[in-house]
Design a protein around this motif. Sequence first.
Motif, PDB file in Angstrom:
ATOM      1  N   ARG A 260       0.800  -1.148  -0.174  1.00 23.24           N
ATOM      2  CA  ARG A 260      -0.030  -0.082   0.035  1.00 23.24           C
ATOM      3  C   ARG A 260       0.945   1.236  -0.052  1.00 23.24           C
ATOM      4  N   VAL A 261       0.254   2.424  -0.388  1.00 20.50           N
ATOM      5  CA  VAL A 261       1.005   3.614  -0.124  1.00 20.50           C
ATOM      6  C   VAL A 261       0.110   4.681   0.695  1.00 20.50           C
ATOM      7  N   GLN A 262       0.868   5.082   1.864  1.00 17.50           N
ATOM      8  CA  GLN A 262       0.225   6.089   2.550  1.00 17.50           C
ATOM      9  C   GLN A 262       0.467   7.473   2.096  1.00 17.50           C
ATOM     10  N   SER A 263      -0.565   8.198   2.194  1.00 18.57           N
ATOM     11  CA  SER A 263      -0.082   9.767   1.629  1.00 18.57           C
ATOM     12  C   SER A 263       0.867  10.773   2.590  1.00 18.57           C
ATOM     13  N   PRO A 264       1.589  11.370   2.011  1.00 14.68           N
ATOM     14  CA  PRO A 264       2.781  12.073   2.969  1.00 14.68           C
ATOM     15  C   PRO A 264       2.003  12.804   3.900  1.00 14.68           C
ATOM     16  N   ALA A 265       2.730  13.054   4.911  1.00 14.15           N
ATOM     17  CA  ALA A 265       2.516  13.877   6.141  1.00 14.15           C
ATOM     18  C   ALA A 265       2.264  15.297   5.754  1.00 14.15           C
ATOM     19  N   ARG A 266       1.654  16.112   6.690  1.00 11.60           N
ATOM     20  CA  ARG A 266       1.218  17.352   6.342  1.00 11.60           C
ATOM     21  C   ARG A 266       2.485  18.030   6.310  1.00 11.60           C
ATOM     22  N   GLY A 267       2.779  19.051   5.255  1.00 13.12           N
ATOM     23  CA  GLY A 267       3.824  19.692   5.127  1.00 13.12           C
ATOM     24  C   GLY A 267       4.923  19.509   4.516  1.00 13.12           C
ATOM     25  N   THR A 268       4.975  18.041   4.212  1.00 10.40           N
ATOM     26  CA  THR A 268       6.339  17.506   3.557  1.00 10.40           C
ATOM     27  C   THR A 268       6.249  17.473   2.032  1.00 10.40           C
ATOM     28  N   GLY A 269       5.324  18.018   1.292  1.00 13.20           N
ATOM     29  CA  GLY A 269       5.153  18.090  -0.019  1.00 13.20           C
ATOM     30  C   GLY A 269       4.667  16.862  -0.754  1.00 13.20           C
ATOM     31  N   ALA A 270       4.288  16.742  -1.977  1.00 11.46           N
ATOM     32  CA  ALA A 270       3.788  15.753  -2.469  1.00 11.46           C
ATOM     33  C   ALA A 270       4.795  14.657  -2.901  1.00 11.46           C
ATOM     34  N   ARG A 271       4.374  13.326  -2.859  1.00  3.47           N
ATOM     35  CA  ARG A 271       5.351  12.136  -3.180  1.00  3.47           C
ATOM     36  C   ARG A 271       5.112  11.988  -4.609  1.00  3.47           C
ATOM     37  N   PHE A 272       6.076  11.419  -5.282  1.00  8.38           N
ATOM     38  CA  PHE A 272       5.955  11.066  -6.736  1.00  8.38           C
ATOM     39  C   PHE A 272       6.675   9.601  -6.754  1.00  8.38           C
ATOM     40  N   SER A 273       5.919   8.774  -7.630  1.00  9.78           N
ATOM     41  CA  SER A 273       6.598   7.447  -8.100  1.00  9.78           C
ATOM     42  C   SER A 273       6.181   6.997  -9.433  1.00  9.78           C
ATOM     43  N   ILE A 274       6.981   6.466  -9.957  1.00  7.05           N
ATOM     44  CA  ILE A 274       6.826   6.019 -11.436  1.00  7.05           C
ATOM     45  C   ILE A 274       6.886   4.632 -11.413  1.00  7.05           C
ATOM     46  N   PRO A 275       5.944   3.831 -11.346  1.00  9.34           N
ATOM     47  CA  PRO A 275       6.088   2.284 -11.640  1.00  9.34           C
ATOM     48  C   PRO A 275       5.775   1.878 -13.012  1.00  9.34           C
ATOM     49  N   PHE A 276       6.646   0.841 -13.376  1.00  7.67           N
ATOM     50  CA  PHE A 276       6.677   0.343 -14.570  1.00  7.67           C
ATOM     51  C   PHE A 276       6.066  -1.205 -14.466  1.00  7.67           C
ATOM     52  N   PHE A 277       5.087  -1.754 -15.290  1.00  7.32           N
ATOM     53  CA  PHE A 277       4.333  -2.904 -15.236  1.00  7.32           C
ATOM     54  C   PHE A 277       4.702  -3.702 -16.553  1.00  7.32           C
ATOM     55  N   GLN A 278       5.534  -4.634 -16.282  1.00  6.58           N
ATOM     56  CA  GLN A 278       5.808  -5.496 -17.329  1.00  6.58           C
ATOM     57  C   GLN A 278       4.347  -6.504 -17.642  1.00  6.58           C
ATOM     58  N   GLY A 279       4.146  -6.300 -19.066  1.00  3.95           N
ATOM     59  CA  GLY A 279       3.066  -7.131 -19.715  1.00  3.95           C
ATOM     60  C   GLY A 279       3.142  -8.274 -19.830  1.00  3.95           C
ATOM     61  N   VAL A 280       1.904  -8.956 -20.080  1.00  2.00           N
ATOM     62  CA  VAL A 280       1.828 -10.475 -20.601  1.00  2.00           C
ATOM     63  C   VAL A 280       0.807 -10.368 -21.557  1.00  2.00           C
ATOM     64  N   SER A 281       0.767 -11.513 -22.518  1.00  2.00           N
ATOM     65  CA  SER A 281      -0.059 -11.317 -23.712  1.00  2.00           C
ATOM     66  C   SER A 281      -1.411 -11.469 -23.158  1.00  2.00           C
ATOM     67  N   TYR A 282      -2.288 -10.641 -23.673  1.00  4.23           N
ATOM     68  CA  TYR A 282      -4.056 -10.762 -23.247  1.00  4.23           C
ATOM     69  C   TYR A 282      -4.468 -11.895 -23.860  1.00  4.23           C
ATOM     70  N   ASP A 283      -3.896 -12.521 -24.658  1.00  2.00           N
ATOM     71  CA  ASP A 283      -4.294 -13.905 -25.214  1.00  2.00           C
ATOM     72  C   ASP A 283      -4.071 -14.962 -24.396  1.00  2.00           C
ATOM     73  N   ALA A 284      -3.227 -14.721 -23.372  1.00  2.00           N
ATOM     74  CA  ALA A 284      -2.593 -15.760 -22.476  1.00  2.00           C
ATOM     75  C   ALA A 284      -3.784 -16.459 -21.642  1.00  2.00           C
ATOM     76  N   THR A 285      -3.700 -18.044 -21.440  1.00  2.00           N
ATOM     77  CA  THR A 285      -4.698 -18.559 -20.378  1.00  2.00           C
ATOM     78  C   THR A 285      -3.937 -18.851 -19.240  1.00  2.00           C
ATOM     79  N   PHE A 286      -2.871 -18.495 -18.734  1.00  4.77           N
ATOM     80  CA  PHE A 286      -2.330 -18.797 -17.596  1.00  4.77           C
ATOM     81  C   PHE A 286      -2.454 -20.147 -16.847  1.00  4.77           C
ATOM     82  N   GLU A 287      -1.882 -21.065 -17.843  1.00  8.28           N
ATOM     83  CA  GLU A 287      -1.647 -22.513 -17.456  1.00  8.28           C
ATOM     84  C   GLU A 287      -0.302 -22.433 -16.699  1.00  8.28           C
ATOM     85  N   SER A 288      -0.290 -23.011 -15.570  1.00 10.61           N
ATOM     86  CA  SER A 288       0.855 -22.967 -14.537  1.00 10.61           C
ATOM     87  C   SER A 288       1.867 -23.925 -15.355  1.00 10.61           C
ATOM     88  N   MET A 289       3.173 -23.835 -14.780  1.00 11.37           N
ATOM     89  CA  MET A 289       4.349 -24.300 -15.490  1.00 11.37           C
ATOM     90  C   MET A 289       4.961 -25.557 -14.424  1.00 11.37           C
TER      91      MET A 289
END
Length: 389
Positions: A260-289
């Motif tokens: 989870r992410v908690q909002s920054p405390a009062r007076g500390t300014g905004a928090r910035f983050s840049i998450p990158f999400f590795q994709g997977v084929s939308y046609d995948a059926t998710f059979e386990s290996m």
Amino acid sequence: MSFSSIPILDLSLARSPETKPQLLADLRHALLEVGFLYIENTGIPPDLVAEVIRLGKAFFDLPEEKKLEVEMKNAKSFLGYNKLGMEITRFKTDWREQIDLSTPHPIPGPNDPLYRNLLAPNLWPDPNALPRFREVYEEYMARMGDMSMEFTSLIAEAIGLPSDAFAQFFDEAQQHKLKIVKYPDLEELGVEGEAQGVGPHKDSMLTSYLLQASHHRGLQVQNAEGQWVDCPPIDGTFVVAIGQGMEALTQGVCQSTTHRVQSPARGTGARFSIPFFQGVSYDATFESMDVPASVKKLRSDILERRGGVRLDDIEFTFIKGAWSRLGEATLMNRIKSHPDVGERWYPEQLKKIREDQAEEAAKFAAKEAASSQTTASSVPAQPQAIQAH
């Protein structure tokens, strides 16, 4: 005993046959025991990272009307800008402002499955208002995509699989996604006490890579005992989260962990983050290996040592048999998280989601009420299942 800190792995060790075995051993420990880790020496140029951070912050300084030119609800793809408070996790508002981007894809054809609407061009901000933004972020996403594929190969090796074991789940031109997120502090929000930057959740795909773009704490990871562990910013690193898809594919060996992410405390300014999400084929059926029995036993031994309980556990987004394709589950999750987009482009699906949510919310409220009456000496209740996004 569960983890109390997040491990740091040096990816440069993978480039030498002398040091790679130790890296794989450390990675296996992180995958089985934690599900979260820092990585450093990734090969992503520091100058590029600095520009990504600078331009990401600059986006939020644009006039409101310029940001709304690329508002998410203008497209079916769930790409674009989201105003503050427009996303929901675990029935509560996430107090964050963000823009979603992806690696480039053309608009899908009229006969394509509905979930292929997720593959579409980006809504880029005006280049006159924000020069070089598109150029920098396209380069960054391309490099991060390559790095994520290399890291996934290391994951495969760490759990006794061939390095290309996950290749079957990727498209030739695989889509990856990225968010640029601003979390206003409590003073800007006008909130006393605490606020939810983003609620407890697990990431949905295979792996994600977070660039913590300001000095603020706020990201917390829940261990198997239900305790929240800080994951503070460390210069020169990315934070890797193992997704539900990875856990499902590896039959539970690679642990996906609630955070989870908690909002920054009062007076500390905004928090910035840049998450990158590795994709997977939308046609995948998710059979386990076929994960080696010796590695599965390592994981079962860990669970047995903990009494067979994971207090961070939540329901898988991609339950086998619930959906025929990964894209179907992903689309429904996006509609759930962004009902304003659903109202405009997916009203039938949103109606069904809201019916299910009403039933789920009633169960959640009843469970919360029962939990509040539990005495301090009682065993803590297992957290409510939530949807990752």
